[in-house]
Design a protein around this motif. Structure first.
Motif, PDB file in Angstrom:
ATOM      1  N   MET A  28       4.394  -8.038  -6.336  1.00 46.03           N
ATOM      2  CA  MET A  28       3.398  -7.128  -5.792  1.00 46.03           C
ATOM      3  C   MET A  28       1.969  -7.544  -6.109  1.00 46.03           C
ATOM      4  O   MET A  28       1.022  -7.001  -5.523  1.00 46.03           O
ATOM      5  CB  MET A  28       3.648  -5.705  -6.331  1.00 46.03           C
ATOM      6  CG  MET A  28       4.997  -5.122  -5.943  1.00 46.03           C
ATOM      7  SD  MET A  28       5.271  -3.449  -6.596  1.00 46.03           S
ATOM      8  CE  MET A  28       5.607  -3.817  -8.331  1.00 46.03           C
ATOM      9  N   LEU A  29       1.774  -8.479  -7.027  1.00 44.23           N
ATOM     10  CA  LEU A  29       0.434  -8.897  -7.431  1.00 44.23           C
ATOM     11  C   LEU A  29       0.188 -10.342  -7.004  1.00 44.23           C
ATOM     12  O   LEU A  29       1.137 -11.111  -6.839  1.00 44.23           O
ATOM     13  CB  LEU A  29       0.268  -8.747  -8.946  1.00 44.23           C
ATOM     14  CG  LEU A  29       0.324  -7.304  -9.470  1.00 44.23           C
ATOM     15  CD1 LEU A  29       0.258  -7.286 -10.993  1.00 44.23           C
ATOM     16  CD2 LEU A  29      -0.798  -6.459  -8.883  1.00 44.23           C
ATOM     17  N   PRO A  30      -1.081 -10.747  -6.851  1.00 41.77           N
ATOM     18  CA  PRO A  30      -1.371 -12.084  -6.315  1.00 41.77           C
ATOM     19  C   PRO A  30      -1.254 -13.213  -7.322  1.00 41.77           C
ATOM     20  O   PRO A  30      -1.260 -14.377  -6.948  1.00 41.77           O
ATOM     21  CB  PRO A  30      -2.828 -11.939  -5.841  1.00 41.77           C
ATOM     22  CG  PRO A  30      -3.414 -10.916  -6.746  1.00 41.77           C
ATOM     23  CD  PRO A  30      -2.304  -9.948  -7.031  1.00 41.77           C
ATOM     24  N   SER A  31      -1.161 -12.891  -8.613  1.00 41.93           N
ATOM     25  CA  SER A  31      -1.070 -13.919  -9.647  1.00 41.93           C
ATOM     26  C   SER A  31      -0.318 -13.350 -10.841  1.00 41.93           C
ATOM     27  O   SER A  31      -0.079 -12.136 -10.917  1.00 41.93           O
ATOM     28  CB  SER A  31      -2.470 -14.399 -10.064  1.00 41.93           C
ATOM     29  OG  SER A  31      -3.239 -13.307 -10.547  1.00 41.93           O
ATOM     30  N   ALA A  47      -7.715  -6.714 -13.259  1.00 40.74           N
ATOM     31  CA  ALA A  47      -8.135  -6.182 -11.955  1.00 40.74           C
ATOM     32  C   ALA A  47      -9.475  -6.788 -11.535  1.00 40.74           C
ATOM     33  O   ALA A  47      -9.682  -7.126 -10.358  1.00 40.74           O
ATOM     34  CB  ALA A  47      -8.231  -4.666 -12.013  1.00 40.74           C
ATOM     35  N   LYS A  48     -10.401  -6.951 -12.478  1.00 42.28           N
ATOM     36  CA  LYS A  48     -11.684  -7.584 -12.173  1.00 42.28           C
ATOM     37  C   LYS A  48     -11.489  -9.043 -11.745  1.00 42.28           C
ATOM     38  O   LYS A  48     -12.156  -9.531 -10.830  1.00 42.28           O
ATOM     39  CB  LYS A  48     -12.607  -7.512 -13.384  1.00 42.28           C
ATOM     40  CG  LYS A  48     -13.057  -6.106 -13.743  1.00 42.28           C
ATOM     41  CD  LYS A  48     -13.934  -6.127 -14.987  1.00 42.28           C
ATOM     42  CE  LYS A  48     -14.354  -4.725 -15.404  1.00 42.28           C
ATOM     43  NZ  LYS A  48     -15.170  -4.734 -16.652  1.00 42.28           N
ATOM     44  N   ASP A  49     -10.563  -9.743 -12.419  1.00 41.52           N
ATOM     45  CA  ASP A  49     -10.283 -11.134 -12.056  1.00 41.52           C
ATOM     46  C   ASP A  49      -9.716 -11.230 -10.641  1.00 41.52           C
ATOM     47  O   ASP A  49     -10.045 -12.155  -9.894  1.00 41.52           O
ATOM     48  CB  ASP A  49      -9.294 -11.745 -13.059  1.00 41.52           C
ATOM     49  CG  ASP A  49      -9.888 -11.867 -14.460  1.00 41.52           C
ATOM     50  OD1 ASP A  49     -11.132 -11.831 -14.576  1.00 41.52           O
ATOM     51  OD2 ASP A  49      -9.112 -11.976 -15.427  1.00 41.52           O
ATOM     52  N   VAL A  50      -8.856 -10.280 -10.282  1.00 44.25           N
ATOM     53  CA  VAL A  50      -8.296 -10.260  -8.929  1.00 44.25           C
ATOM     54  C   VAL A  50      -9.414 -10.042  -7.911  1.00 44.25           C
ATOM     55  O   VAL A  50      -9.464 -10.707  -6.862  1.00 44.25           O
ATOM     56  CB  VAL A  50      -7.220  -9.156  -8.803  1.00 44.25           C
ATOM     57  CG1 VAL A  50      -6.809  -8.974  -7.349  1.00 44.25           C
ATOM     58  CG2 VAL A  50      -5.999  -9.500  -9.654  1.00 44.25           C
ATOM     59  N   ALA A  51     -10.320  -9.124  -8.210  1.00 48.10           N
ATOM     60  CA  ALA A  51     -11.433  -8.842  -7.285  1.00 48.10           C
ATOM     61  C   ALA A  51     -12.336 -10.059  -7.115  1.00 48.10           C
ATOM     62  O   ALA A  51     -12.870 -10.296  -6.024  1.00 48.10           O
ATOM     63  CB  ALA A  51     -12.239  -7.652  -7.792  1.00 48.10           C
ATOM     64  N   ALA A  52     -12.523 -10.823  -8.187  1.00 47.23           N
ATOM     65  CA  ALA A  52     -13.393 -11.997  -8.118  1.00 47.23           C
ATOM     66  C   ALA A  52     -12.725 -13.179  -7.429  1.00 47.23           C
ATOM     67  O   ALA A  52     -13.410 -14.087  -6.943  1.00 47.23           O
ATOM     68  CB  ALA A  52     -13.823 -12.395  -9.532  1.00 47.23           C
ATOM     69  N   LYS A  68      -7.346  -9.544   1.553  1.00 48.08           N
ATOM     70  CA  LYS A  68      -6.143  -9.933   0.816  1.00 48.08           C
ATOM     71  C   LYS A  68      -5.676  -8.785  -0.077  1.00 48.08           C
ATOM     72  O   LYS A  68      -4.467  -8.496  -0.162  1.00 48.08           O
ATOM     73  CB  LYS A  68      -6.441 -11.174  -0.017  1.00 48.08           C
ATOM     74  CG  LYS A  68      -5.311 -11.592  -0.953  1.00 48.08           C
ATOM     75  CD  LYS A  68      -4.054 -12.001  -0.190  1.00 48.08           C
ATOM     76  CE  LYS A  68      -2.988 -12.515  -1.154  1.00 48.08           C
ATOM     77  NZ  LYS A  68      -1.729 -12.878  -0.440  1.00 48.08           N
ATOM     78  N   ILE A  69      -6.598  -8.140  -0.747  1.00 45.73           N
ATOM     79  CA  ILE A  69      -6.235  -7.016  -1.618  1.00 45.73           C
ATOM     80  C   ILE A  69      -5.627  -5.874  -0.810  1.00 45.73           C
ATOM     81  O   ILE A  69      -4.657  -5.236  -1.224  1.00 45.73           O
ATOM     82  CB  ILE A  69      -7.466  -6.543  -2.416  1.00 45.73           C
ATOM     83  CG1 ILE A  69      -7.967  -7.670  -3.330  1.00 45.73           C
ATOM     84  CG2 ILE A  69      -7.130  -5.308  -3.243  1.00 45.73           C
ATOM     85  CD1 ILE A  69      -9.281  -7.374  -4.009  1.00 45.73           C
ATOM     86  N   VAL A 105      -3.884  -1.524 -10.514  1.00 46.33           N
ATOM     87  CA  VAL A 105      -4.590  -2.802 -10.599  1.00 46.33           C
ATOM     88  C   VAL A 105      -5.266  -3.120  -9.271  1.00 46.33           C
ATOM     89  O   VAL A 105      -6.454  -3.478  -9.213  1.00 46.33           O
ATOM     90  CB  VAL A 105      -3.626  -3.933 -10.996  1.00 46.33           C
ATOM     91  CG1 VAL A 105      -4.252  -5.307 -10.716  1.00 46.33           C
ATOM     92  CG2 VAL A 105      -3.255  -3.834 -12.465  1.00 46.33           C
ATOM     93  N   LEU A 106      -4.538  -2.971  -8.182  1.00 44.13           N
ATOM     94  CA  LEU A 106      -5.079  -3.331  -6.873  1.00 44.13           C
ATOM     95  C   LEU A 106      -6.142  -2.334  -6.412  1.00 44.13           C
ATOM     96  O   LEU A 106      -7.121  -2.726  -5.765  1.00 44.13           O
ATOM     97  CB  LEU A 106      -3.945  -3.430  -5.856  1.00 44.13           C
ATOM     98  CG  LEU A 106      -2.954  -4.574  -6.102  1.00 44.13           C
ATOM     99  CD1 LEU A 106      -1.788  -4.492  -5.126  1.00 44.13           C
ATOM    100  CD2 LEU A 106      -3.647  -5.930  -5.995  1.00 44.13           C
TER     101      LEU A 106
END
Length: 357
Positions: free
Chosen positions: A272-275, A293-298, A304-305, A339-340
């Motif tokens: 369910m998560l990108p990494s 969550a901040k790392d995913v946004a960056a 994609k999110i 997180v997302l």
């Protein structure tokens, strides 16, 4: 009105002691009926048979009721510059000029676990009427915690022939079994989407054991009795009945079934998560989860999110449709959801809406 009391038979307190895992390891055949009706299960069953209302049922009901009260009060609204597909309801902006460029999307803060019926002991017993009669569901689930990973390995070794549902769904298919280390699957699930008819749907086949599905899914379609013998050698043929299963989000079913077998929380949340999330996310650390969550946004775009949120929401809808009775899976799906949502809020430059910040 006078209060009602539940009668509880006096016992030796043996119900408070867990099963010894070695009782399962003595069996040569994984998930055979003799494993699940082991004498230790029988003794424990007799000890607690006087309990009218098991404590775990009462605590589960209270927990579900509390979740509904908390989650119903919160909702987030994001206004984004583009209108990609969303897992939730999309309402066009009232301004006709801005309507061409943005949409408003509403998200719940949490994915609420619905109040569902419990798995019935009769449904589990139907998988093996002789061996599982009167064996409580939770004892079967404890056995599957140990036996499930090997059973999943056997499912992964099944090779089904290609087929087209345009000519009608076959009642049975002959598959090839390349792993004989455990009991053979009992059925082939033909999973397809709710917007499709079974005659025109694009179906995906999943080998599965009826005992696993019956022990964890309170709303699983009725599965005909099946106990196919293992082939004489690896790669040999096995004939399995085919059962159509209609789900809201067929794309995510594979990860749900794998989790029910293996209880591998890392693999499930990674679907369910990108990494790969840091260990702190799985252990419940708020700071680690917020930073991830901040790392995913960056790293990933807003589109994609949103696509990831759609997948998580589809997984959630499948869990609701199947009425999955496994506590941790509901916790994990909300970890991914929060997180997302936080990543989306940061990406949309609205950190004040982030649930984790």
């Amino acid at each position: 009105m006078s209060p009602k009391y539940h009668s509880i038979r006096k016992s030796s307190d043996a119900e408070n002691f867990g099963l010894k895992p070695k009782a399962y390891r003595k069996m040569n055949r994984v998930a055979s009926s003799s494993t699940l009706r082991d004498s230790s299960l029988r003794r424990r069953n007799r000890v607690i048979s006087g309990l009218t209302v098991p404590k775990y049922i009462m605590s589960s009901a209270r927990r579900q009721k509390a979740q509904v009260k908390v989650a119903a009060d919160f909702c987030f609204t994001y206004t984004l510059p583009t209108p990609p597909a969303s897992p939730m309801c999309i309402t066009p902006d009232c301004d006709k000029e801005s309507q061409k460029h943005r949409v408003t999307i509403q998200f719940p803060k949490r994915l609420v676990r619905p109040q569902t019926k419990l798995v019935k002991q009769e449904a589990v017993a139907a998988c093996d009427p002789e061996g599982l009669k009167e064996v409580p569901v939770r004892y079967v689930q404890e056995a599957l915690d140990i036996l499930g990973p090997q059973m999943m390995k056997v499912c992964s070794g099944i090779r089904a022939p290609p087929f087209s549902s345009t000519n009608g769904l076959p009642k049975e298919l002959v598959v090839l079994a390349h792993d004989l280390s455990a009991q053979m699957p009992t059925h082939l699930l033909a999973v397809y989407g709710q917007t499709e008819s079974s005659a025109k749907a694009s179906m995906s086949l999943f080998p599965a054991h009826n005992i696993v599905l019956s022990a964890y899914c309170a709303n699983m379609p009725s599965l005909p009795y099946s106990s196919p013998p293992a082939p004489a050698q690896q790669g040999g043929p096995v004939q399995l009945p085919v059962v159509p299963v209609n789900l809201p989000h067929p794309q995510s079913y594979a990860h749900i079934q794998q989790y029910l077998y293996t209880k591998d929380r890392v693999s499930f949340i990674m679907s369910m998560l990108p990494s790969i999330p840091p260990q702190g996310v799985l252990s419940g650390s708020s700071s680690a989860t917020a930073q991830y969550a901040k790392d995913v946004a960056a790293t990933f775009t807003t589109q994609k999110i949103l696509a990831l949120l759609r997948n998580v929401h589809g997984t959630y809808r499948n869990l609701c449709a199947l009425e999955v009775q496994e506590d941790l899976v509901w916790q994990l799906i909300n970890v991914a959801w929060e997180v997302l949502l936080t990543a989306l809020a940061v990406s949309a430059k609205a950190p004040h809406l982030a649930p984790l910040l």
